[in-house]
Design a protein around this motif. Sequence first.
Motif, PDB file in Angstrom:
ATOM      1  N   PRO B   9      37.245   5.803 -12.819  1.00 48.87           N
ATOM      2  CA  PRO B   9      36.914   7.233 -12.689  1.00 48.87           C
ATOM      3  C   PRO B   9      37.202   7.783 -11.296  1.00 48.87           C
ATOM      4  N   LEU B  10      37.008   6.942 -10.261  1.00 48.90           N
ATOM      5  CA  LEU B  10      37.299   7.419  -8.904  1.00 48.90           C
ATOM      6  C   LEU B  10      38.782   7.740  -8.770  1.00 48.90           C
ATOM      7  N   ILE B  11      39.608   6.823  -9.278  1.00 53.79           N
ATOM      8  CA  ILE B  11      41.057   7.056  -9.200  1.00 53.79           C
ATOM      9  C   ILE B  11      41.407   8.340  -9.946  1.00 53.79           C
ATOM     10  N   GLY B  12      40.827   8.476 -11.142  1.00 48.15           N
ATOM     11  CA  GLY B  12      41.076   9.689 -11.921  1.00 48.15           C
ATOM     12  C   GLY B  12      40.676  10.930 -11.150  1.00 48.15           C
ATOM     13  N   MET B 114      37.557  18.751 -13.751  1.00 45.75           N
ATOM     14  CA  MET B 114      37.699  17.371 -14.216  1.00 45.75           C
ATOM     15  C   MET B 114      37.533  16.401 -13.045  1.00 45.75           C
ATOM     16  N   ALA B 115      38.029  16.790 -11.879  1.00 43.41           N
ATOM     17  CA  ALA B 115      37.885  15.919 -10.708  1.00 43.41           C
ATOM     18  C   ALA B 115      36.406  15.718 -10.381  1.00 43.41           C
ATOM     19  N   SER B 118      34.730  13.383 -12.976  1.00 38.72           N
ATOM     20  CA  SER B 118      35.052  11.973 -12.766  1.00 38.72           C
ATOM     21  C   SER B 118      34.387  11.444 -11.498  1.00 38.72           C
ATOM     22  N   LEU B 119      34.331  12.295 -10.485  1.00 33.47           N
ATOM     23  CA  LEU B 119      33.653  11.876  -9.255  1.00 33.47           C
ATOM     24  C   LEU B 119      32.192  11.572  -9.547  1.00 33.47           C
ATOM     25  N   PHE B 120      31.594  12.430 -10.344  1.00 30.32           N
ATOM     26  CA  PHE B 120      30.209  12.181 -10.712  1.00 30.32           C
ATOM     27  C   PHE B 120      30.076  10.831 -11.414  1.00 30.32           C
ATOM     28  N   THR B 121      30.992  10.592 -12.361  1.00 24.03           N
ATOM     29  CA  THR B 121      30.904   9.352 -13.133  1.00 24.03           C
ATOM     30  C   THR B 121      31.033   8.140 -12.226  1.00 24.03           C
TER      31      THR B 121
END
Lengths: 501, 644
Positions: B9-12, B114-115, B118-121
């Motif tokens: 998720p960080l990469i995403g 979306m960023a 994903s950062l949250f995740t």
Amino acid sequence: MIGNWPLLTIITFLPMIGVLFLLMIRGDDDVVARNARHVALWVSGFTFVVSLALVLNFDPQAPGYQFEERSDWLPGAGISYHLGVDGISMPFILLSTLLSPLAILASWKAITVRVREYMIAFLVLETMMIGMFASLDMLMFYLFFEGVLIPMFIIIGVWGGARRVYAAFKFFLYTLLGSVLMLVCMLAMYIDAGTTDIPMLTSHGFAAGMQTWLFLGFLASFAVKVPMWPVHTWLPDAHVEAPTAGSMILAGVLLKMGGYGFIRFSLPMFPLASEFFAPLIFALSIIAIVYTSLVALAQSDMKKLIAYSSVAHMGFVTIGIFTLTEQGVAGAMFQMISHGLVSAALFFCVGVVYDRLHTRDIGAYGGVAAVMPRYAVFFMFMMLASVGLPGTSGFVGEMLVLVGAWKASSWVALFTATGLVLGATYMLWLYRRVMFGKVVSAEVEAMERISRREVLIFAPLTLLVLWFGIYPASLLDVMASSIQIILDSAAAGGAIVIAGR
Amino acid sequence: MYASIVFLPLIGSLIAGWLSLGNRDRAAELITCGCMLLSLLFSIIAFAQVAIDGQPITIDLARWIVSGDFEAMWRLRFDTLTAVMLIVVTGVSSMVHIYSVGYMSHDNARARFMAYLSLFTFAMLMLVTADNLVQLFFGWEGVGVASYLLIGFWYKKDSAHSAAMKAFVVNRVGDFGFALGILAVYQIFGSIQFDEIFTNAAVMANTEINFLGGALPALEVAGILLFIGAMGKSAQLGLHTWLPDAMEGPTPVSALIHAATMVTAGVFMVCRLSPMLEYAPLSLDIITIVGALTAIFAATVGFTQFDIKRVIAYSTCSQLGYMFFAAGVSAYPAAMFHLTTHAFFKALLFLGAGSVIHAMSDEQDLRNMGGIWRKVPVTYAMMWIGSLALAGFPFFAGFYSKDMILEAAYAAHTGVGSLAFWLGCAAAFLTAFYSWRLLIMAFHGKPRASAEVMSHVHESPLVMTLPLLVLSIGAVFSGWLGYELFVGAGMDRFWGDSILILPIHTAMEHAHHVPTWVKLLPVVLATSGVVLAVLCYSVWTGVPAATVRAFRPIHAFFYNKWYFDELYDAIFVRPAVRIGAFLWHKGDRDTIDGLGPDGLSGLVVRVSAAAARLQSGFVFHYAFAMLIGVVALVTWYYLRFGGM
């Protein structure tokens, strides 16, 4: 390879060579200005590159000072030209050599009059800063320590804002008053020990009664520099009036001189007094954290707000140092480096919008995020680093200081930790008022996106803040053994005197 | 593979963040959803290996903060507790990612959104895989920042960014306690590593530490301080004020962060620390009481609200209370069980509500809805499933987990346990009532929206309804499927070493052997709640308004959320700014500057002006001054020596 080079001397005086070049420039005002900017940037950039050699050749395991240089100056009098660095001073030198070119780059367009003189002042300032951190002789230290004042006084007084003369004098008087007391103490130390050599003074062991007075004398000077409450009121004025680059260096490096002084002088040389006065320092620092955080809430001037936040952050530093614990001192050191990067970036953040709208009044802004999205990212990141978000360098220092503070007393830790809440409040509120909401005016709407030059200033600071937040070991390892030595000598000093009673 | 669960998720997020600068929204959506689905796949594998096969592992990443004997490492820990959270987080998160593609399709900053998601995740995954308290704190603050960014996503709206700031600051108050708790743990155990803490907890059970001048039981101090952190993040009574306001964020955010994952972090932390808290009975009692009070408090507020999302938000707050009091009576497995089932049905409810809002052209007020159930049949069905699960009707997910909690509270046979049981039962009644109030007001009756809005009402696209379907499967079956593993016979083997329950704490065991009326009561209460709601809002539609008139003060008290916001505003927010201004004017300017530099320079100016006036140029002035001097000198000389 570079073993025989007088590396520290080279780094210290390289900017002065730039000054010589600047003095030789001839031509129209435009030509002089353009050349002066480039010369100053290249020289300070080159100084930074050379200073990287310090990092590459520094051995964190080796005890004591490295890259030492010594030659007689006044041999009979025990005064010498003595340079050297350990894990405590080395990071500060790098901070100075890094921030100087960035500050010069930040003044690229903002400074349009007397550009050559301005650049000269900056390069002299850089030499003074590096020299101060590299000095291992008290007399040299004093000369550089005071020498820093002069170019900064001129930068504020000549290129500052409307009330620049008031601010410059306030800055000068405050710091000078403290320095006079320190000078008296230095004379007393010289008479007592017969030398001005810092390593020798460290192992000299001053008598308990004398330590008290010496400590207070040095405190007068360092407390003003840090600045500690209640001698902090010069800082907001100086910052508000100083040009952006002046604020960057002032917050980034000059405030650290006080903290550095405490670690280099007060702790190892006057350990008994340090222990005795620690509660006083804690009290003043806690007041600084709570009081200035609340005052920061009430500010309507962006620069003043960040200036007050600096006072609060430096409160963490002084608490950390006087916990006399490894984590406390390491945390204080880390906090100083981190604050050097973050506050320089934050002052630059203000400078960026000031260059466009020519006001620092928060009320004049609003909705900037929509107009300058990349700027919003940088500002957001630095704002979060300032409130100590884990993963940024701001967190590491605060956490370690809290660990040290808890060891000293849970009360101290409790009050120190209120800074976490208050700090978040005023920074988030600032960001919200400036960046969020609807675009408030046509002027704001017309603000240009940040230029490549501005990105070039933000980028290294951002990367370093992130790097030190994720892998702080790279800095903590450099400092660890030097901090241990300082604390050992403080403990030894305490032990000797107690046995002597 | 294990590390990639966390870092995908960080990469995403980083790639999407980069793409957002060029407004390449579609690419960002594909990449973040792809990363999330991959992460979900790996999580399922990890769950099978770690939880089902019982093979916990840790992965060393790097050194982090090391100073003296203070050591905080970057290290990922995968045990059953983590594995359960991995399924919940990646499962709900990937559904929310996909749903967002549809929900946000009209927004022009989708890549940024979306960023952030994903950062949250990523931060949430760091939180649940933390191996020490400081890394837990990293994830803890990380999700806080992501939540701040997402609540304030529509940053041009004043209500949005003020809610975002409120969420961050209130959470910081909790984190203040958390940070001090970390310090207390470090002092007690000399370490912040979970393993070190857990192995030594029994030994330290009766030690005391000096805290704020008094010698207090060490583990209680640490436990209570850390729980303050949990209260902030999980919106427990006192630090809950940010959660309803957080509904300003886009609805997918509410589903992911403010229902399924982030707000459960506090529950997770309490369960994670069970090996330490088991030796801190007072802390457990406090957790139980706070949880029980929150459960009833939030339910009373929930049934008076009109904003569809706020109703569900208070319901979340209330359900978190259940989880806490379960943990407080040492029924950690029941708490985790409810956490899991709740994640599915509450995310379902929120996304369903989002679908309604989407259909109603961004209308959120229940008073302006109604009469749309034929037009949005899928959403309507999903909301029914979510409500049935929430109210705890037999064979839906909530039935297994919520009843388990109430039974455990009853079976604890302690004073606080009984308190929690009865408050929990009352809240269960209210829960069913407000759920059906919401259903009826949103979908049934005469349409109360304008004709224009009604003409646009439409079912959401497949990209939104598909995630709903997946979550509804969880809301129906997760209780039935998970029962044996989480709280049934396979419980001990399943949880392994990740949860500790001392033999003297028997709530979990005895929960299976409670009297029949205890088992039946929640279902009866829920049914009567539904019946009452149907009666009030479908049959005798005048009753609610009449009740409000009859009990106006009580209704006002509930409707205004027990006046917490007003109270805090009066005692913290406004005074802080006033004190700040006072200190600035009176402290800095008048006192320090007045006596210090300005006063001093003023004095110098006055003295030198006076001195200058002395030089008047008249000879007789000088002569006179000299005369006075001579007289003074002579007098002094006479007094000093003359007397001899």
